[in-house]
Design an enzyme around this catalytic site. Structure first.
Site, PDB file in Angstrom:
ATOM      1  N   HIS A 178       0.812  -1.217   0.000  1.00 34.92           N
ATOM      2  CA  HIS A 178       0.000   0.000   0.000  1.00 34.92           C
ATOM      3  C   HIS A 178       0.845   1.268   0.000  1.00 34.92           C
ATOM      4  O   HIS A 178       0.356   2.342  -0.337  1.00 34.92           O
ATOM      5  CB  HIS A 178      -0.980   0.010   1.185  1.00 34.92           C
ATOM      6  CG  HIS A 178      -0.371   0.315   2.509  1.00 34.92           C
ATOM      7  ND1 HIS A 178       0.070  -0.652   3.379  1.00 34.92           N
ATOM      8  CD2 HIS A 178      -0.135   1.498   3.136  1.00 34.92           C
ATOM      9  CE1 HIS A 178       0.539  -0.084   4.477  1.00 34.92           C
ATOM     10  NE2 HIS A 178       0.432   1.215   4.350  1.00 34.92           N
TER      11      HIS A 178
ATOM     12  N   ASP B 153       0.133  -7.623   1.584  1.00 34.29           N
ATOM     13  CA  ASP B 153       0.570  -6.227   1.592  1.00 34.29           C
ATOM     14  C   ASP B 153       2.094  -6.123   1.531  1.00 34.29           C
ATOM     15  O   ASP B 153       2.719  -5.441   2.338  1.00 34.29           O
ATOM     16  CB  ASP B 153       0.026  -5.506   2.826  1.00 34.29           C
ATOM     17  CG  ASP B 153       0.107  -3.988   2.700  1.00 34.29           C
ATOM     18  OD1 ASP B 153       0.338  -3.505   1.578  1.00 34.29           O
ATOM     19  OD2 ASP B 153      -0.057  -3.300   3.722  1.00 34.29           O
TER      20      ASP B 153
ATOM     21  N   SER C  38       4.757   2.427   7.940  1.00 35.64           N
ATOM     22  CA  SER C  38       4.500   1.239   7.127  1.00 35.64           C
ATOM     23  C   SER C  38       5.731   0.844   6.334  1.00 35.64           C
ATOM     24  O   SER C  38       6.349   1.676   5.663  1.00 35.64           O
ATOM     25  CB  SER C  38       3.355   1.505   6.148  1.00 35.64           C
ATOM     26  OG  SER C  38       2.118   1.439   6.773  1.00 35.64           O
TER      27      SER C  38
END
Length: 364
Positions: A80, A109, A187
């Site tokens: 993402h 992911d 992230s």
């Protein structure tokens, strides 16, 4: 670029009932500074630029995240972080390059990037094992939160075996929960143990308004076996069973307004993906929504009690069975439906990626 989500009721209940856990005695004697120095050169700042085709003004949308240089010039990050990007940049305090997107896996992911590798002293990071982790041991998050400089935060491994409802394969994935500070931009950063080993890829935080210090990381030893496949093919090939749900429990059985003893052990199907093997053979998902703490579950669907003759009595059984499946396999299922046991067979095709794999309630 950090995904936000609401987690399963089980996680919320566990958090609500959690008590103070004393930190586990450290395996290593490294200070936080020493942990930082062992791995800092491997943590990369990721900047991505995508174009919003639905806007006239401010169409270029920048994003920020983190990454881990696991091999010379090879960077692991979250999908993402770079999803839909037209341009990706990667940098540290010592270098900055445009990055090439090699491929990824929206289901878990994951994304791999490649940057030119110039002559420098690269030290490969060390990896820890999920099975060696204990709740209460020291943990660190290292990344680029909010795009500021490389930042180390300290906390504990506050939970293991967390299930996050991202997509129909999420029930097969175990996440590490930590109370070390995680923010947008974290992230793709590293979750570290007290020896400076990478134990997880930081992926998300809880967005529940009552949640505090609830960050999640995907165990690194569930990621590394996929790196070669992503680098070679650009994606991860996996069989498409198309099932989402959870294990049947006596408490859930009572919601069916029946004697729990009459409901067999097994995997309770909540959702069946259209076009999947499960749909083609007529597996039925749940139809009655029930609020289960902060989450909604669907009850009334089929209960899978056996796969290829092997009983499915626990989540461990289900994970072991699913993990052994391959594209092209023909599997036999024993299914309990309305008090009747059915025998079904399915051939597993390769699962394609769905746009919804990364999205939860319109947020990421």
């Amino acid at each position: 670029m950090l995904k936000f989500l609401k987690i399963f009721c089980a996680s919320m209940i566990a958090s609500a009932l959690a008590f103070s856990v004393a930190a586990k005695e450290p395996e290593c004697t490294f200070s936080a500074t020493e942990v930082y120095e062992r791995i800092a050169d491997n943590i990369v700042k990721i900047i991505s630029f995508s174009i919003d085709q639905h806007r006239v003004l401010e169409r270029v949308r920048p994003g920020i995240g983190s990454g881990i240089e696991i091999e010379p010039g090879l960077i692991l990050t979250n999908y993402h972080v770079v999803q839909g990007a037209k341009l990706i940049g990667a940098s540290t305090n010592d270098w900055a390059f445009e990055a090439q997107f090699l491929g990824g896996d929206p289901v878990l992911d994951l994304a791999l990037l490649r940057v030119p590798f110039y002559e420098r002293n690269f030290v490969a990071p060390e990896f820890g094992a999920y099975n060696d982790l204990d709740v209460g041991q020291r943990a660190y998050v290292l990344g680029y939160p909010l795009g500021v400089g490389l930042t180390l935060s300290e906390g504990l491994v506050s939970g293991l075996d967390r299930q996050i409802p991202l997509n129909t394969l999420s029930w097969t994935t175990r996440y590490i929960q930590t109370d070390a500070a995680v923010s947008p931009g974290s992230s793709g950063g590293a979750l570290l143990d007290d020896c400076g080993r990478i134990i997880g890829l930081v992926s998300m935080i809880s967005s529940h308004p009552q949640a505090e210090n609830m960050g999640y990381a995907l165990p690194i030893d569930s990621i590394m076996p996929l790196v070669g496949e992503i680098e070679e093919k650009g994606y991860v090939s996996r069989p498409w069973h198309g099932l989402y749900g959870q294990m049947m429990t006596p408490l859930i059985a009572t919601l069916l307004l029946t004697d729990p003893a009459s409901v067999p052990e097994g995997f309770m199907v909540e959702t069946v993906e259209p076009g999947s093997a499960a749909e083609k053979i007529g597996i039925k998902g749940g139809f009655l929504p029930v609020m289960w703490g902060f989450s909604e579950i669907l009850i009334g669907g089929d209960v899978i009690t056996h796969v290829n003759g092997q009983p499915i009595r626990s989540r461990e059984d289900a994970l072991k069975t699913v993990g052994a499946l391959e594209v092209g396999d023909v599997i036999s299922l024993t299914v309990w439906r309305d008090g009747v046991s059915l025998e079904l067979q399915a051939e597993l095709e390769e699962r394609r990626n769905f746009e919804s794999d990364l999205w939860v309630n319109g947020q990421r």
